[in-house]
Design a protein around this motif. Structure first.
Motif, PDB file in Angstrom:
ATOM      1  N   ASP A  90       2.979  16.589   1.628  1.00  0.00           N
ATOM      2  CA  ASP A  90       3.176  15.930   2.921  1.00  0.00           C
ATOM      3  C   ASP A  90       4.369  14.974   2.838  1.00  0.00           C
ATOM      4  O   ASP A  90       4.270  13.777   3.144  1.00  0.00           O
ATOM      5  N   ALA A  91       5.483  15.518   2.373  1.00  0.00           N
ATOM      6  CA  ALA A  91       6.696  14.717   2.200  1.00  0.00           C
ATOM      7  C   ALA A  91       7.908  15.568   2.549  1.00  0.00           C
ATOM      8  O   ALA A  91       7.848  16.798   2.531  1.00  0.00           O
ATOM      9  N   ASN A  92       9.011  14.919   2.853  1.00  0.00           N
ATOM     10  CA  ASN A  92      10.257  15.626   3.110  1.00  0.00           C
ATOM     11  C   ASN A  92      10.942  15.974   1.795  1.00  0.00           C
ATOM     12  O   ASN A  92      10.883  15.214   0.830  1.00  0.00           O
ATOM     13  N   GLY A  93      11.608  17.122   1.782  1.00  0.00           N
ATOM     14  CA  GLY A  93      12.361  17.529   0.602  1.00  0.00           C
ATOM     15  C   GLY A  93      13.777  17.934   0.981  1.00  0.00           C
ATOM     16  O   GLY A  93      13.990  18.540   2.034  1.00  0.00           O
ATOM     17  N   ASN A  94      14.734  17.576   0.146  1.00  0.00           N
ATOM     18  CA  ASN A  94      16.142  17.904   0.392  1.00  0.00           C
ATOM     19  C   ASN A  94      16.706  18.654  -0.802  1.00  0.00           C
ATOM     20  O   ASN A  94      16.615  18.174  -1.933  1.00  0.00           O
ATOM     21  N   VAL A  95      17.273  19.826  -0.555  1.00  0.00           N
ATOM     22  CA  VAL A  95      17.909  20.600  -1.621  1.00  0.00           C
ATOM     23  C   VAL A  95      19.350  20.123  -1.784  1.00  0.00           C
ATOM     24  O   VAL A  95      20.100  20.036  -0.812  1.00  0.00           O
ATOM     25  N   ILE A  96      19.720  19.809  -3.021  1.00  0.00           N
ATOM     26  CA  ILE A  96      21.070  19.371  -3.353  1.00  0.00           C
ATOM     27  C   ILE A  96      21.682  20.390  -4.310  1.00  0.00           C
ATOM     28  O   ILE A  96      21.189  20.563  -5.431  1.00  0.00           O
ATOM     29  N   ALA A 106       0.834  -1.207   0.000  1.00  0.00           N
ATOM     30  CA  ALA A 106       0.000   0.000   0.000  1.00  0.00           C
ATOM     31  C   ALA A 106       0.857   1.240   0.000  1.00  0.00           C
ATOM     32  O   ALA A 106       0.593   2.205  -0.697  1.00  0.00           O
ATOM     33  N   ASP A 107       1.941   1.229   0.815  1.00  0.00           N
ATOM     34  CA  ASP A 107       2.818   2.394   0.858  1.00  0.00           C
ATOM     35  C   ASP A 107       3.496   2.619  -0.479  1.00  0.00           C
ATOM     36  O   ASP A 107       3.639   3.730  -0.949  1.00  0.00           O
ATOM     37  N   ASP A 108       3.952   1.495  -1.100  1.00  0.00           N
ATOM     38  CA  ASP A 108       4.662   1.618  -2.367  1.00  0.00           C
ATOM     39  C   ASP A 108       3.751   2.160  -3.460  1.00  0.00           C
ATOM     40  O   ASP A 108       4.214   2.752  -4.432  1.00  0.00           O
ATOM     41  N   GLY A 109       2.455   1.939  -3.347  1.00  0.00           N
ATOM     42  CA  GLY A 109       1.541   2.393  -4.382  1.00  0.00           C
ATOM     43  C   GLY A 109       1.144   3.842  -4.242  1.00  0.00           C
ATOM     44  O   GLY A 109       0.458   4.370  -5.106  1.00  0.00           O
ATOM     45  N   GLU A 110       1.541   4.488  -3.164  1.00  0.00           N
ATOM     46  CA  GLU A 110       1.169   5.874  -2.944  1.00  0.00           C
ATOM     47  C   GLU A 110       2.368   6.778  -3.175  1.00  0.00           C
ATOM     48  O   GLU A 110       3.483   6.470  -2.769  1.00  0.00           O
ATOM     49  N   TYR A 111       2.125   7.890  -3.857  1.00  0.00           N
ATOM     50  CA  TYR A 111       3.190   8.871  -4.077  1.00  0.00           C
ATOM     51  C   TYR A 111       2.831  10.155  -3.339  1.00  0.00           C
ATOM     52  O   TYR A 111       1.697  10.630  -3.445  1.00  0.00           O
ATOM     53  N   PRO A 112       3.811  10.723  -2.616  1.00  0.00           N
ATOM     54  CA  PRO A 112       5.168  10.211  -2.373  1.00  0.00           C
ATOM     55  C   PRO A 112       5.223   9.352  -1.117  1.00  0.00           C
ATOM     56  O   PRO A 112       4.490   9.591  -0.172  1.00  0.00           O
ATOM     57  N   SER A 113       6.106   8.367  -1.120  1.00  0.00           N
ATOM     58  CA  SER A 113       6.342   7.550   0.062  1.00  0.00           C
ATOM     59  C   SER A 113       7.800   7.624   0.495  1.00  0.00           C
ATOM     60  O   SER A 113       8.247   6.833   1.316  1.00  0.00           O
ATOM     61  N   ASP A 114       8.535   8.597  -0.062  1.00  0.00           N
ATOM     62  CA  ASP A 114       9.942   8.774   0.279  1.00  0.00           C
ATOM     63  C   ASP A 114      10.283  10.261   0.147  1.00  0.00           C
ATOM     64  O   ASP A 114       9.476  11.052  -0.350  1.00  0.00           O
ATOM     65  N   SER A 115      11.481  10.631   0.561  1.00  0.00           N
ATOM     66  CA  SER A 115      11.923  12.022   0.456  1.00  0.00           C
ATOM     67  C   SER A 115      12.182  12.398  -1.005  1.00  0.00           C
ATOM     68  O   SER A 115      12.570  11.551  -1.819  1.00  0.00           O
ATOM     69  N   ASP A 175      16.543   8.795 -11.978  1.00  0.00           N
ATOM     70  CA  ASP A 175      15.402   7.909 -12.182  1.00  0.00           C
ATOM     71  C   ASP A 175      14.120   8.728 -12.321  1.00  0.00           C
ATOM     72  O   ASP A 175      13.901   9.682 -11.571  1.00  0.00           O
ATOM     73  N   ALA A 176      13.293   8.326 -13.250  1.00  0.00           N
ATOM     74  CA  ALA A 176      12.029   9.036 -13.487  1.00  0.00           C
ATOM     75  C   ALA A 176      10.951   8.477 -12.569  1.00  0.00           C
ATOM     76  O   ALA A 176       9.964   7.874 -13.019  1.00  0.00           O
ATOM     77  N   ASP A 177      11.144   8.664 -11.264  1.00  0.00           N
ATOM     78  CA  ASP A 177      10.207   8.117 -10.285  1.00  0.00           C
ATOM     79  C   ASP A 177       9.517   9.190  -9.449  1.00  0.00           C
ATOM     80  O   ASP A 177       8.750   8.888  -8.544  1.00  0.00           O
ATOM     81  N   GLY A 178       9.816  10.464  -9.758  1.00  0.00           N
ATOM     82  CA  GLY A 178       9.196  11.555  -9.014  1.00  0.00           C
ATOM     83  C   GLY A 178       9.943  11.945  -7.757  1.00  0.00           C
ATOM     84  O   GLY A 178       9.508  12.857  -7.050  1.00  0.00           O
ATOM     85  N   TYR A 179      11.071  11.286  -7.465  1.00  0.00           N
ATOM     86  CA  TYR A 179      11.811  11.597  -6.253  1.00  0.00           C
ATOM     87  C   TYR A 179      13.060  12.426  -6.513  1.00  0.00           C
ATOM     88  O   TYR A 179      13.836  12.690  -5.595  1.00  0.00           O
ATOM     89  N   THR A 180      13.254  12.850  -7.769  1.00  0.00           N
ATOM     90  CA  THR A 180      14.310  13.805  -8.095  1.00  0.00           C
ATOM     91  C   THR A 180      13.718  14.877  -8.990  1.00  0.00           C
ATOM     92  O   THR A 180      13.220  14.586 -10.089  1.00  0.00           O
TER      93      THR A 180
END
Length: 340
Positions: A75-81, A37-46, A99-104
């Motif tokens: 409702d997710a954490n974000g990190n500036v690089i 369930a967590d993997d199917g929801e975006y975002p589930s990571d920073s 990666d085209a996964d929405g986390y970058t």
């Protein structure tokens, strides 16, 4: 030898062990189901957000403010690089290869996303089609600045002098191939003038000092970056590109468009993701980005930085990128045909 007193104890222990094993096996499907369930929801990571500049520079706060508001929207954490280098090309290349996964995600300007692949070999991407455009967030015009003691009181004065003395007027831009230089090339073409272009190792900051000292006639640079010098009386703006709203910041300057010159270049900040995002992820990011850049909070923040909320999302942003690509290509052509 068989002992009648030991078996019951072993039996009780075995039963307890079997019950524990069965209980643990029953929990496993629940854990796996929860993970699915967590993997199917975006975002589930920073979310990592690449800023292709050094920390603390003029563009860095734009990225950090956007990420701060994106954290709330998603409702997710974000990190500036921060990945500086190559006039945005190094950081944007890293974004293109992520990666085209929405986390970058990443910040950039039309100069970085569009011009760099056309003018330098450092960019390992070709066109905006290598990305998923999310939002044009804010921006600032390019201004034409002179010293307060300059003999050129108006844009017309400078153009008339350039017509009378071709090549004598020295104008600085950060590089010979980039949006600030294209402002000059378009002006030369449309006003039928010729100026001398000068680049300085220290970019617009060093060029501004040269103009203030009288060693150069004018400088073209990011308007918000020169506002402090304008407000202190060390520089004077003759003209600027972009929307009329910027007259709030440069009230004594004329818009190029109002003076009869079509100069399409502004320093606009955009957020993009790598190409190939899942459509649901892309939709979530576009909706969040649109909510941010159309909010009163974003407009208030942008104006406080000396920029304007140059907002475009969806098809409007796609059209903007196509139009600015055509302008940049023409600017490169004009630059290649110049003699100085």
């Amino acid at each position: 030898m068989y002992s009648p007193t030991s078996r019951p104890a072993d039996s009780r222990t075995g039963k307890r062990n079997r019950r524990a094993l069965m209980a643990s096996m029953a929990v496993v499907p629940l854990i796996l189901a929860g993970c699915g369930a967590d993997d199917g929801e975006y975002p589930s990571d920073s979310i990592e957000y690449i800023v292709p500049y050094n920390p603390g520079g003029g563009a860095d706060p734009v990225g950090r403010q956007f990420v701060q508001m994106l954290e709330t929207e998603l409702d997710a954490n974000g990190n500036v690089i921060n990945v500086p280098g190559g006039d945005e090309a190094v950081g944007i290349t890293q974004l293109a290869n992520a990666d085209a996964d929405g986390y970058t995600l990443g910040l950039g300007t039309s100069g970085g996303f569009v011009a760099q692949p056309l003018v330098t070999g450092e960019a390992q991407y070709e066109t905006p089609a290598d990305f998923t455009p999310l939002a044009k967030m804010s921006g600032t015009p390019y201004g034409l600045f002179v010293s307060p003691d300059s003999e050129y009181e108006t844009l017309d004065d400078l153009i008339e002098a350039a017509k009378q003395n071709p090549g004598d007027i020295q104008i600085s831009t950060p590089a010979r191939m980039g949006n600030p230089a294209f402002v000059i090339y378009f002006l030369e073409e449309q006003a039928d003038i010729e100026v001398s272009l000068v680049t300085t190792a220290g970019g617009t900051g060093e060029a501004a000092l040269e103009v203030m000292s009288g060693r150069l006639d004018a400088v073209v640079g990011n308007a918000s970056g020169q506002l402090g010098l304008v407000e202190s009386g060390d520089l004077r703006a003759l003209a600027y590109s972009g929307p009329e709203d910027y007259s709030d910041f440069l009230p004594d300057a004329v818009r190029f468009d109002e003076a009869g010159y079509e100069i399409p270049f502004t320093s606009d900040y955009m957020t993009m993701a790598p190409a190939g995002l899942d459509e649901d992820v892309a939709s979530a990011l576009r909706e969040a980005s649109d909510a941010i850049v159309t909010s009163e909070e974003w407009e208030e923040w942008a104006r406080g930085q000396g920029t304007l909320p140059h907002v475009a999302t969806g098809e409007e942003l796609d059209t903007y990128l196509e139009d600015i690509k055509a302008g940049i290509e023409h600017g490169i052509e004009l630059g290649n045909n110049r003699e100085n």
